[in-house]
Design a protein around this motif. Sequence first.
Motif, short mmCIF file in Angstrom:
data_model
loop_
_atom_site.label_atom_id
_atom_site.label_comp_id
_atom_site.label_asym_id
_atom_site.label_seq_id
_atom_site.Cartn_x
_atom_site.Cartn_y
_atom_site.Cartn_z
N LEU A 62 2.50 -0.09 -6.15
CA LEU A 62 1.92 -1.76 -6.94
C LEU A 62 1.44 -2.27 -8.43
O LEU A 62 2.01 -2.83 -9.25
CB LEU A 62 1.33 -1.90 -5.56
CG LEU A 62 0.82 -3.45 -5.80
CD1 LEU A 62 2.06 -4.55 -5.18
CD2 LEU A 62 0.05 -4.11 -4.87
N GLU B 280 0.74 3.83 -2.03
CA GLU B 280 1.62 2.40 -2.37
C GLU B 280 0.68 1.56 -3.71
O GLU B 280 1.20 0.93 -4.19
CB GLU B 280 2.07 1.73 -0.77
CG GLU B 280 3.31 2.42 -0.03
CD GLU B 280 2.51 1.67 1.68
OE1 GLU B 280 3.00 0.34 1.04
OE2 GLU B 280 3.22 2.36 2.09
N LYS B 281 0.01 2.05 -3.44
CA LYS B 281 -0.92 0.54 -4.26
C LYS B 281 -0.73 0.87 -5.74
O LYS B 281 -0.76 0.52 -6.49
CB LYS B 281 -2.60 1.17 -3.77
CG LYS B 281 -4.05 0.37 -4.58
CD LYS B 281 -5.03 0.50 -3.94
CE LYS B 281 -5.04 0.16 -3.20
NZ LYS B 281 -6.68 -0.58 -2.35
N CYS C 198 -7.88 -2.25 -7.38
CA CYS C 198 -6.22 -2.54 -7.80
C CYS C 198 -6.75 -3.65 -9.75
O CYS C 198 -5.83 -3.39 -10.57
CB CYS C 198 -6.01 -3.63 -6.83
SG CYS C 198 -4.02 -4.27 -7.40
#
Length: 51
Positions: free
Chosen positions: A10, A6-7, A40
């Motif tokens: 994203l 999911e990261k 991130c």
Amino acid sequence: MLPSDEKGRLTCNIANAMRGVPREIQERQIVHFAKADPHCGAEVARKLGVK
């Protein structure tokens, strides 16, 4: 905490949305992303080609 897949999605979505944004603004935003989550911020920077 987001799972790694999911990261990845994203950071791809963020980088794709920022492609048309001036480099100066991209760099400023990456600093904010890195403060929230260093990985991130680094991934968004890498995907945008920003050092």
